[in-house]
Design a protein around this motif. Structure first.
Motif, PDB file in Angstrom:
ATOM      1  N   SER A  38      36.227  27.315  35.180  1.00  0.00           N
ATOM      2  CA  SER A  38      37.596  27.699  34.843  1.00  0.00           C
ATOM      3  C   SER A  38      38.603  26.561  34.955  1.00  0.00           C
ATOM      4  O   SER A  38      39.679  26.631  34.350  1.00  0.00           O
ATOM      5  N   LYS A  47      36.178  31.916  39.611  1.00  0.00           N
ATOM      6  CA  LYS A  47      37.123  32.353  38.584  1.00  0.00           C
ATOM      7  C   LYS A  47      36.458  32.365  37.205  1.00  0.00           C
ATOM      8  O   LYS A  47      36.798  33.198  36.351  1.00  0.00           O
ATOM      9  N   THR A  50      34.634  35.630  37.038  1.00  0.00           N
ATOM     10  CA  THR A  50      35.569  36.728  36.829  1.00  0.00           C
ATOM     11  C   THR A  50      36.016  36.801  35.375  1.00  0.00           C
ATOM     12  O   THR A  50      36.107  37.887  34.789  1.00  0.00           O
ATOM     13  N   GLY A  92      35.806  27.786  44.637  1.00  0.00           N
ATOM     14  CA  GLY A  92      36.918  28.717  44.810  1.00  0.00           C
ATOM     15  C   GLY A  92      37.227  28.983  46.267  1.00  0.00           C
ATOM     16  O   GLY A  92      36.940  28.161  47.148  1.00  0.00           O
ATOM     17  N   ASP A  96      39.370  34.253  45.824  1.00  0.00           N
ATOM     18  CA  ASP A  96      38.720  34.277  44.513  1.00  0.00           C
ATOM     19  C   ASP A  96      37.480  35.175  44.541  1.00  0.00           C
ATOM     20  O   ASP A  96      37.187  35.886  43.571  1.00  0.00           O
ATOM     21  N   GLU A  99      38.644  38.748  44.445  1.00  0.00           N
ATOM     22  CA  GLU A  99      39.085  39.091  43.095  1.00  0.00           C
ATOM     23  C   GLU A  99      37.887  39.361  42.188  1.00  0.00           C
ATOM     24  O   GLU A  99      37.869  40.326  41.404  1.00  0.00           O
TER      25      GLU A  99
END
Length: 572
Positions: A38, A47, A50, A92, A96, A99
């Motif tokens: 990311s 991330k 995700t 991360g 993170d 999430e």
């Protein structure tokens, strides 16, 4: 033909609340450093995971297995862990992670994380304390330290080899600067083995398991589950002694460091912890053990499930597949577990490549065992010219569709849904990362070829992996295998996986399988409940399918003649 039955399955209608969701789940392994980047640093991160959850949901998986994401020097691809209750800053933060976990839950996808209990990294706080502490200290007792042999302790305590080559012992320098004791490392020297006789070690791992379970983790994959406990008597057997005693040591549970009976006391304690949660946390053992000893790892009093790698090691051969399926379903029934099926992961040559390798003995007409084939291909330097890419992919698609029809859990490795081949000589020696390559130069080219970052787009500096390139070089042929290239293509491998996994979720009910007589040794067929039949033609001559509606096939064909190296699902 026999009917094989195992225990009741999970409800596909509500996988998130079903305590038996794992029994027939489709689990997708993510090697996070190579999945999606990311921030443009060339390394995949949380991330990135995700951001790709919509892709995972569309694929139709039930769970993600996340390979190690902990702080690590990457001496062994993240399996050298500095801190078991944190996230590598390159990947991360704990926020993170939360999430990602919440986004997976919202998407209806369970989360399994890797736990590495046999060893830490040599940068772990405990090991650094051990190096700074004297012989016989409590800090050293968390690991396996021994005095050396010879007049001045200059020889290792035994002549055992590590898995990655070289001795399984490393000598330290004592705090006063003198040559000192030796510590044991079954794997790389950066991975010192824990002393699981130490109650402090056991208590700390219970704390780790609870830490992640409390953050919403649904299950755990246990790395090298068969190696935790050791028997290190005053006089250690030699390598020759161990080889001479051979299989008897394993079957008796008395090998000094592999598959000892006392390891199951650890997992019984873990199971009690898992069962405190609602639904109970799941676990699957990576245990490369004799088939007769696998059931204890998978028992309801233990981890609950254990990988079987038997299909991974089989030829593309109907007889071998049939024998493996019957044996493993019987083992699952006896243990109360569900079976597991897997063709590829982060440690082996991708099955689309293995199935495209030439025969080992043309005069005999036979193929190399998959594991040996992969090894031979790696030793040869892994050139695409060595592989029949079209045949390998055709067989891989057929094998995967067969696997999705079996009762039990199906484990997928990232990129196999794109039909990716192993990357070989396209990775120069200067870019390689696997310790197996550095410790066995000229003998083993390592596992980097299956860990190359995924191609999401057909162009760009890293085929959409991230805006800043990739930590391992990607070959040009990735463009044709990218997600972008396969989107909307009805006959693409990605479309096949999506159709098959969607159908699998609809059709999987009771864990039963009835083998069917086909009249041919090279054709394997079985019936699942609801009148759903899977037929695989392992040969080259076409096979007439039974009557019924074609649900999906691994390769396109017309009429009712199933071509060679093809699987079809038929609904009566």
């Amino acid at each position: 033909m026999p009917t094989i039955t195992t225990q009741a399955t999970h409800s596909n209608a509500s996988i998130m609340a079903d305590p038996n969701w794992w029994r027939q789940a489709a689990v997708y392994q993510i090697y996070p450093r190579s999945f999606a980047d990311s921030n443009g640093d060339g390394i995949g991160d949380l991330k990135g995971v995700t951001a790709r959850i919509p892709y995972l949901k569309d694929l139709g998986i039930d769970a993600v297995w996340l390979s190690p994401f902990y702080p690590s020097a990457l001496a062994d691809g993240g399996y050298d862990v500095d801190d078991y209750r944190n996230v590598d800053p390159k990947l991360g933060t704990l926020d993170d992670f939360d999430e990602m976990a919440n986004a997976l839950k919202t998407a209806g996808i369970k989360l399994i994380v890797d736990i590495v209990p046999n060893h830490s990294s040599n940068r772990h706080q405990w090991f650094q304390e051990a190096l700074a502490s004297p012989k016989g200290s409590a800090a050293r007792n968390r690991y396996i330290f021994r005095d050396g042999l010879g007049d001045n302790g200059e020889l290792p305590p035994s002549d055992w080899d590590s898995v990655f080559g070289g001795p399984a012992w490393e000598r330290i320098t004592e705090p006063d600067g003198t040559p000192g004791q030796w510590y044991m490392h079954i794997f790389a020297r950066e991975q010192p083995d824990f002393n699981w006789d130490n109650p402090e070690v056991r208590a700390d791992f219970l704390k780790t398991l609870r830490f992640w379970a409390d953050r919403g983790v649904d299950g755990f994959r246990i790395d090298v589950a068969h190696a935790l406990t050791k028997n290190l008597e005053e006089t250690l057997p030699t390598k020759a002694d161990l080889e001479a005693q051979g299989e008897a040591l394993y079957l008796a549970g008395q090998h000094p460091y592999w598959d000892r009976d006392d390891v199951h006391g650890i997992y019984a304690e873990w199971r009690r912890l898992f069962n405190e949660y609602n639904p109970p946390r799941t676990a699957v053992a990576e245990a490369w053990v004799h088939a007769d000893r696998r059931a204890r790892y998978a028992s309801p009093e233990g981890l609950g499930q254990a990988f079987n790698f038997d299909l991974l090691q089989a030829d593309f051969d109907a007889g071998q597949f049939r024998t493996t399926i019957v044996k493993n379903l019987a083992e699952a029934q006896a243990s109360g577990a569900s079976s597991t099926w897997v063709f590829s992961n982060h440690d082996v040559v991708r099955h689309a490549t293995r199935y495209g390798l030439p025969a080992s003995d043309p005069s005999a007409g036979g193929e190399i065992m998959a594991g040996q084939a992969g090894k031979r291909w790696l030793l040869a330097g892994g050139r695409q010219d060595d592989v029949d890419v079209e045949l390998g992919l055709r067989r891989a698609r057929a094998a995967s569709l067969l696997m999705f029809a079996l009762p039990g859990s199906a484990y997928l490795y990232q990129g196999e849904e794109l039909g990716l081949q192993e990357v070989g000589s396209e990775i120069p020696d200067s870019a390689r990362q696997d310790p197996a390559f550095f410790r066995n130069k000229g003998v083993d080219i390592g596992r980097d070829g299956c860990r190359v970052p995924l191609p999401w787009t057909s162009g760009g500096s890293s085929f959409g992996f991230g805006p800043g390139g990739s930590h391992l070089p990607q070959p040009e042929w990735f463009a044709g295998n990218s997600v972008e290239a396969q989107e909307g293509q009805e006959d693409s491998t990605l479309s096949l996986y999506r159709r098959a996994l969607a159908l699998r979720r609809q059709l999987q009910t009771a864990e039963t399988l009835e083998l069917l007589e086909t009249g041919r040794d090279d054709v394997l067929a079985f019936r699942r409940p609801n009148g759903w039949t899977s037929v695989t033609n392992f040969g080259t001559e076409s096979f007439e399918l039974p009557s019924g509606r074609l649900l999906v096939s691994s390769s396109p064909f017309k009429g009712d003649l199933l071509p060679g190296a093809t699987t079809a699902w038929i609904q009566a």
